[in-house]
Design a protein around this motif. Sequence first.
Motif, PDB file in Angstrom:
ATOM      1  N   THR A 187       0.825  -1.211   0.000  1.00  0.00           N
ATOM      2  CA  THR A 187       0.000   0.000   0.000  1.00  0.00           C
ATOM      3  C   THR A 187       0.856   1.257   0.000  1.00  0.00           C
ATOM      4  O   THR A 187       0.615   2.196  -0.773  1.00  0.00           O
ATOM      5  N   MET A 188       1.854   1.293   0.863  1.00  0.00           N
ATOM      6  CA  MET A 188       2.743   2.445   0.940  1.00  0.00           C
ATOM      7  C   MET A 188       3.381   2.735  -0.410  1.00  0.00           C
ATOM      8  O   MET A 188       3.410   3.885  -0.881  1.00  0.00           O
ATOM      9  N   GLU A 189       3.886   1.705  -1.053  1.00  0.00           N
ATOM     10  CA  GLU A 189       4.590   1.886  -2.327  1.00  0.00           C
ATOM     11  C   GLU A 189       3.651   2.344  -3.428  1.00  0.00           C
ATOM     12  O   GLU A 189       4.007   3.195  -4.256  1.00  0.00           O
ATOM     13  N   ASN A 190       2.436   1.785  -3.464  1.00  0.00           N
ATOM     14  CA  ASN A 190       1.476   2.201  -4.485  1.00  0.00           C
ATOM     15  C   ASN A 190       1.076   3.661  -4.322  1.00  0.00           C
ATOM     16  O   ASN A 190       0.985   4.402  -5.307  1.00  0.00           O
ATOM     17  N   ILE A 191       0.827   4.076  -3.091  1.00  0.00           N
ATOM     18  CA  ILE A 191       0.467   5.479  -2.876  1.00  0.00           C
ATOM     19  C   ILE A 191       1.658   6.378  -3.167  1.00  0.00           C
ATOM     20  O   ILE A 191       1.507   7.478  -3.722  1.00  0.00           O
ATOM     21  N   MET A 192       2.855   5.902  -2.841  1.00  0.00           N
ATOM     22  CA  MET A 192       4.053   6.677  -3.114  1.00  0.00           C
ATOM     23  C   MET A 192       4.197   6.963  -4.606  1.00  0.00           C
ATOM     24  O   MET A 192       4.690   8.046  -5.000  1.00  0.00           O
ATOM     25  N   LEU A 193       3.762   6.047  -5.440  1.00  0.00           N
ATOM     26  CA  LEU A 193       3.835   6.268  -6.885  1.00  0.00           C
ATOM     27  C   LEU A 193       3.022   7.491  -7.310  1.00  0.00           C
ATOM     28  O   LEU A 193       3.329   8.111  -8.327  1.00  0.00           O
ATOM     29  N   LEU A 242      -7.646   5.424  -4.435  1.00  0.00           N
ATOM     30  CA  LEU A 242      -8.048   6.775  -4.061  1.00  0.00           C
ATOM     31  C   LEU A 242      -6.892   7.498  -3.381  1.00  0.00           C
ATOM     32  O   LEU A 242      -6.631   8.679  -3.648  1.00  0.00           O
ATOM     33  N   GLY A 243      -6.188   6.777  -2.503  1.00  0.00           N
ATOM     34  CA  GLY A 243      -5.039   7.369  -1.826  1.00  0.00           C
ATOM     35  C   GLY A 243      -3.941   7.766  -2.786  1.00  0.00           C
ATOM     36  O   GLY A 243      -3.291   8.806  -2.607  1.00  0.00           O
ATOM     37  N   ARG A 244      -3.721   6.951  -3.804  1.00  0.00           N
ATOM     38  CA  ARG A 244      -2.698   7.291  -4.791  1.00  0.00           C
ATOM     39  C   ARG A 244      -3.054   8.576  -5.532  1.00  0.00           C
ATOM     40  O   ARG A 244      -2.186   9.402  -5.820  1.00  0.00           O
ATOM     41  N   LEU A 263      -7.208   7.876   5.368  1.00  0.00           N
ATOM     42  CA  LEU A 263      -8.082   6.833   4.825  1.00  0.00           C
ATOM     43  C   LEU A 263      -8.140   5.586   5.717  1.00  0.00           C
ATOM     44  O   LEU A 263      -8.756   4.583   5.339  1.00  0.00           O
ATOM     45  N   GLU A 264      -7.486   5.659   6.873  1.00  0.00           N
ATOM     46  CA  GLU A 264      -7.477   4.558   7.841  1.00  0.00           C
ATOM     47  C   GLU A 264      -6.982   3.259   7.206  1.00  0.00           C
ATOM     48  O   GLU A 264      -7.588   2.189   7.342  1.00  0.00           O
ATOM     49  N   LEU A 265      -5.847   3.368   6.523  1.00  0.00           N
ATOM     50  CA  LEU A 265      -5.244   2.207   5.854  1.00  0.00           C
ATOM     51  C   LEU A 265      -4.013   1.686   6.602  1.00  0.00           C
ATOM     52  O   LEU A 265      -3.199   0.965   6.035  1.00  0.00           O
ATOM     53  N   GLN A 266      -3.914   2.022   7.884  1.00  0.00           N
ATOM     54  CA  GLN A 266      -2.718   1.645   8.637  1.00  0.00           C
ATOM     55  C   GLN A 266      -2.469   0.134   8.621  1.00  0.00           C
ATOM     56  O   GLN A 266      -1.322  -0.316   8.471  1.00  0.00           O
ATOM     57  N   SER A 267      -3.521  -0.656   8.767  1.00  0.00           N
ATOM     58  CA  SER A 267      -3.346  -2.104   8.833  1.00  0.00           C
ATOM     59  C   SER A 267      -2.902  -2.702   7.505  1.00  0.00           C
ATOM     60  O   SER A 267      -2.386  -3.820   7.461  1.00  0.00           O
ATOM     61  N   ALA A 268      -3.086  -1.962   6.419  1.00  0.00           N
ATOM     62  CA  ALA A 268      -2.711  -2.463   5.094  1.00  0.00           C
ATOM     63  C   ALA A 268      -1.422  -1.830   4.583  1.00  0.00           C
ATOM     64  O   ALA A 268      -1.012  -2.103   3.457  1.00  0.00           O
ATOM     65  N   ARG A 269      -0.758  -1.020   5.412  1.00  0.00           N
ATOM     66  CA  ARG A 269       0.391  -0.237   4.968  1.00  0.00           C
ATOM     67  C   ARG A 269       1.440  -1.098   4.268  1.00  0.00           C
ATOM     68  O   ARG A 269       1.942  -0.745   3.188  1.00  0.00           O
ATOM     69  N   ASN A 270       1.802  -2.223   4.864  1.00  0.00           N
ATOM     70  CA  ASN A 270       2.900  -3.036   4.344  1.00  0.00           C
ATOM     71  C   ASN A 270       2.443  -4.289   3.604  1.00  0.00           C
ATOM     72  O   ASN A 270       3.262  -5.145   3.281  1.00  0.00           O
ATOM     73  N   ASN A 271       1.157  -4.385   3.316  1.00  0.00           N
ATOM     74  CA  ASN A 271       0.624  -5.572   2.638  1.00  0.00           C
ATOM     75  C   ASN A 271       0.600  -5.370   1.122  1.00  0.00           C
ATOM     76  O   ASN A 271       0.181  -4.309   0.642  1.00  0.00           O
TER      77      ASN A 271
END
Length: 259
Positions: free
Chosen positions: A94-100, A164-166, A141-149
Amino acid sequence: MFFSINDLSISFGGILALDGISIEVKQGEIYSIIGPNGAGKTTLFNCISGIYRADKGQIMFKDQEIQRHKPDRIARLGIARTFQNIELFSAMNTMENIMLGRHIYFRTRLLSDIFMWGSRSRSGREEVHHRQKVEEIIDFLELQSARNNPVGGLPYGTQKLVELGRALALEPTLLLLDEPVAGMNAEEKQDMIFWIQDIRDELGVTILLIDHDMSVVMDISDRVLVINFGRKIAEGTPDEVQQHPEVLKAYLGEIANVE
């Protein structure tokens, strides 16, 4: 005017996809575009975001003509979008996708920065800044639990949130949402409605939205544009549009059943 389109037309192989579309969108609105399949909705979004170049007409954003700009230039001006089909990198988290989504702000090589958290590279300070922005979106967006998945293993509704976050990572002032609740169950749809409203209310982002779910559109929109065969057939508040005879005709009574 914050955003406007004047007499926009485009054809493909002799078929007129958009025929003289004109709209004005006020800053802070949730403005929805609806119509039957093939009406020209996504074509309109593609023109706004620079994927298509219209045959004639004008697209104005913050008093600037953007019709001839390339997609990256339009993104830099503050227009971001999501797509009807999820366009994520399934093996990345998730982190990497939003980082893009921050790519327009990177001054150094994007992929090397994404995969070198904490490195002592030339872009260390830049990396920290971009990561902080992404963390803010994840919290929002309350995506903390998915950050590294890896996003490929996430539930469908969560994947839509990551997309949406991206888009939010571009820091837009105008956000184009193409079918944001498509394929979602009732609970996921309600959650997405809340997020869209929060993006407008808390982040101050103006929303242009396409969706086939009339209950969502009528619940969330300030104003609605209805197009069919590339032409505007109605525009107004949700209540006004629901009662418009041309809209009822175009939908064969579908909207008449929305309460």
